[in-house]
Design a protein around this motif. Structure first.
Motif, short mmCIF file in Angstrom:
data_model
loop_
_atom_site.label_atom_id
_atom_site.label_comp_id
_atom_site.label_asym_id
_atom_site.label_seq_id
_atom_site.Cartn_x
_atom_site.Cartn_y
_atom_site.Cartn_z
N ARG A 44 0.68 -1.26 -0.27
CA ARG A 44 0.14 0.01 -0.07
C ARG A 44 1.13 1.44 -0.14
O ARG A 44 0.14 2.34 -0.23
N LYS A 45 1.87 1.08 -0.28
CA LYS A 45 2.99 2.17 -0.29
C LYS A 45 4.08 1.79 -1.40
O LYS A 45 4.24 1.06 -1.47
N ALA A 46 4.82 3.13 -1.87
CA ALA A 46 5.74 2.40 -2.90
C ALA A 46 6.49 3.87 -2.67
O ALA A 46 5.78 5.26 -2.73
N GLY A 47 8.03 3.89 -4.08
CA GLY A 47 8.24 4.81 -4.05
C GLY A 47 9.39 4.18 -5.37
O GLY A 47 9.19 3.57 -5.46
N TYR A 48 9.97 6.13 -5.32
CA TYR A 48 11.24 5.08 -6.61
C TYR A 48 12.16 5.79 -7.14
O TYR A 48 12.24 7.07 -6.32
N VAL A 49 13.17 5.20 -7.91
CA VAL A 49 14.29 6.30 -7.21
C VAL A 49 14.87 6.14 -9.19
O VAL A 49 15.10 5.38 -8.99
N ALA B 94 22.45 0.67 -25.18
CA ALA B 94 23.72 1.82 -24.86
C ALA B 94 23.57 3.26 -24.45
O ALA B 94 24.02 3.75 -23.92
N ALA B 95 24.32 3.19 -26.01
CA ALA B 95 23.91 4.74 -25.72
C ALA B 95 22.47 5.38 -26.24
O ALA B 95 22.37 6.71 -25.09
N HIS B 96 21.39 4.82 -25.80
CA HIS B 96 20.74 5.21 -25.95
C HIS B 96 19.94 5.30 -24.44
O HIS B 96 19.59 6.72 -23.40
N VAL B 97 20.53 4.14 -23.00
CA VAL B 97 20.38 4.79 -22.25
C VAL B 97 20.90 5.96 -21.08
O VAL B 97 20.85 6.60 -20.85
N MET B 98 22.20 5.71 -21.95
CA MET B 98 22.96 6.65 -21.25
C MET B 98 22.80 8.92 -21.29
O MET B 98 23.06 9.37 -20.92
N SER B 99 22.45 8.52 -22.62
CA SER B 99 21.86 9.66 -23.77
C SER B 99 20.87 10.41 -22.50
O SER B 99 20.73 11.30 -22.13
N LEU B 100 19.89 9.37 -22.46
CA LEU B 100 18.22 9.34 -21.98
C LEU B 100 18.94 9.80 -19.79
O LEU B 100 18.11 11.17 -19.08
N VAL B 101 19.78 9.43 -19.24
CA VAL B 101 20.21 9.42 -18.14
C VAL B 101 20.32 10.46 -17.96
O VAL B 101 20.50 11.56 -17.21
N LYS B 102 21.73 11.35 -19.03
CA LYS B 102 22.01 12.70 -18.67
C LYS B 102 21.53 13.98 -19.63
O LYS B 102 21.85 14.61 -18.17
N GLN B 103 20.02 13.63 -20.22
CA GLN B 103 18.84 14.62 -20.11
C GLN B 103 18.75 14.47 -19.25
O GLN B 103 18.41 15.72 -19.06
N SER B 104 18.71 13.86 -17.85
CA SER B 104 17.97 13.95 -17.14
C SER B 104 18.82 14.45 -15.90
O SER B 104 18.14 14.42 -14.38
N ARG C 113 15.80 11.69 -8.37
CA ARG C 113 14.54 11.84 -9.30
C ARG C 113 15.21 12.29 -10.64
O ARG C 113 14.45 12.73 -11.92
N GLY C 114 15.91 13.11 -10.67
CA GLY C 114 16.46 13.87 -12.28
C GLY C 114 15.19 15.19 -12.07
O GLY C 114 14.85 15.17 -11.72
N GLU C 115 16.01 15.62 -13.36
CA GLU C 115 15.46 16.58 -14.01
C GLU C 115 15.55 16.98 -15.21
O GLU C 115 15.74 16.29 -15.60
N GLY C 116 14.17 17.79 -16.30
CA GLY C 116 14.52 17.38 -17.34
C GLY C 116 13.14 16.76 -17.83
O GLY C 116 12.30 16.46 -16.95
#
Length: 362
Positions: free
Chosen positions: A256-261, A285-295, A310-313
């Motif tokens: 009944r509780k939830a969280g994410y990181v 690999a390139a797509h994953v790291m691109s989204l990580v860096k965008q965030s 949480r990141g940003e963007g």
């Protein structure tokens, strides 16, 4: 010539990358006999003793819903490649890579130290988050049972605690946790990253399967223990599409509780994770790291409070919206279960004076 990564069965990392404190680097070289083409030898787990003088860690972070933690172990045999705790092994002169998974430290005096700290006249009760750095129910817990011993101490003192794990071994301790939960003193979260067994095997090689973790949630809930799910970490373009399904299945299991990181890659973890991506998911690999860096403001990681979890963007904001909407639909709360602290009382046998255990006058 590129170094061929070694694949150790049951391990996620493929190297013992030097730490940020090491002035030297190590490079594998072929000795002329084709040694780099040979299969990696078995990597056995080694356990050493930790000489800590205290066990309760006091923290101040606006990103976290607790102010103190306790970790019976250093390093983690689950071997999750994304684990944000990997860089802490560098403080021990060890590698955040394979050493983190195979060279573990235990705190043999954890019970005595915990009793001493709880019995201190100035101690003020507040919930303790167990095993927030490395999993308290990792495989070596079957033998050493330090987490169970810690919970037994907290039970005797009526001290509240919460715990996050990826292991079904927590079911073993329902006999201790359920009575505490009935008093408002305990809650358990299961961390579930993906529903894909193949991805899970490579991400978290020695953790329980995703299906087994949902079963554990169900058993804990049926025992009357407040449960929650942590969708952590969320890896863009690899596991993020499972978020809604994980929340729904966890709710069906009683959570009944939830969280994410959002994926965190501090220090050496950036290189370890990128190497892992290239080894198992080279086309993504390139797509994953691109989204990580965008965030992450163009970087692989942000350490600032308010952003590191949480990141940003655009992508990070969309992830936050998806999580919020799913929780609202399911009636799951993002708040931690309230705990009682008024029941706490350290047994007289633990109480100390300034010179040690109180002795009889005559």
């Amino acid at each position: 010539m590129n170094e061929k990564p070694l694949i150790y069965k049951g391990r996620a990392a493929s190297s013992n990358q030097v730490s940020r404190f090491d002035p030297y680097s190590r490079v594998a070289m072929d000795d002329g006999w084709g040694s780099l083409d040979e299969a990696a030898p078995p990597l056995r787990t080694e356990v050493s003793l930790d000489a800590s003088k205290s066990v309760i860690n006091y923290i101040q972070s606006p990103d976290l819903p607790f102010e103190r933690t306790l970790n019976p172990y250093r390093g983690c045999e689950h071997g999750c490649i994304y684990c944000y705790a990997r860089p802490t092994h560098a403080y021990l002169g060890l590698s955040p890579g394979l050493d983190f998974e195979s060279k573990l430290l235990i705190k043999p005096d954890v019970v005595a130290l915990l009793k001493k700290e709880l019995a201190h006249p100035g101690y003020k009760c507040a919930p303790i988050a167990l095993a927030m750095n490395t999993d308290g129910y990792q495989p070596i817990e079957r033998e050493y049972q330090l987490t169970r011993q810690v919970i037994a101490v907290l039970s005797e003192a009526n001290h509240p605690f919460s715990l996050v794990t990826k292991s079904a071994l927590v079911e073993r301790d329902i006999d201790l946790i359920a009575p505490m939960a009935a008093k408002g003193l305990a809650s358990i979260y299961l961390s579930i990253t993906t529903l894909d067994r193949q991805i899970a095997r490579r991400l978290e090689p020695r953790a329980a399967t995703p299906e087994r973790r949902f079963e554990t949630l169900r058993k804990l809930s049926e025992a009357g223990i407040p449960t929650g799910v942590m969708v952590a970490p969320v890896i863009p373009a690899l596991t993020d599409h499972h978020m809604e399904q994980i929340l729904e299945k966890a709710h069906q299991a009683g959570a009944r509780k939830a969280g994410y990181v959002f994926l965190r890659l501090p220090h050496e973890l950036t290189t370890l994770f990128e190497d892992w991506l290239q080894q198992y998911f080279p086309l993504k690999a390139a797509h994953v790291m691109s989204l990580v860096k965008q965030s992450r403001g163009g970087k692989a990681y942000q350490s600032e409070f308010g952003k590191r979890m949480r990141g940003e963007g655009i992508f990070a904001d969309l992830l936050a919206s998806r999580f919020k909407l799913s929780c609202q639909k399911l009636g799951m709360s993002g708040e931690r279960t309230g705990f009682r602290t008024d029941l706490f009382e350290a047994p007289d046998a633990w109480k100390l004076n300034k010179t040690g255990p109180q002795m009889a006058l005559f």
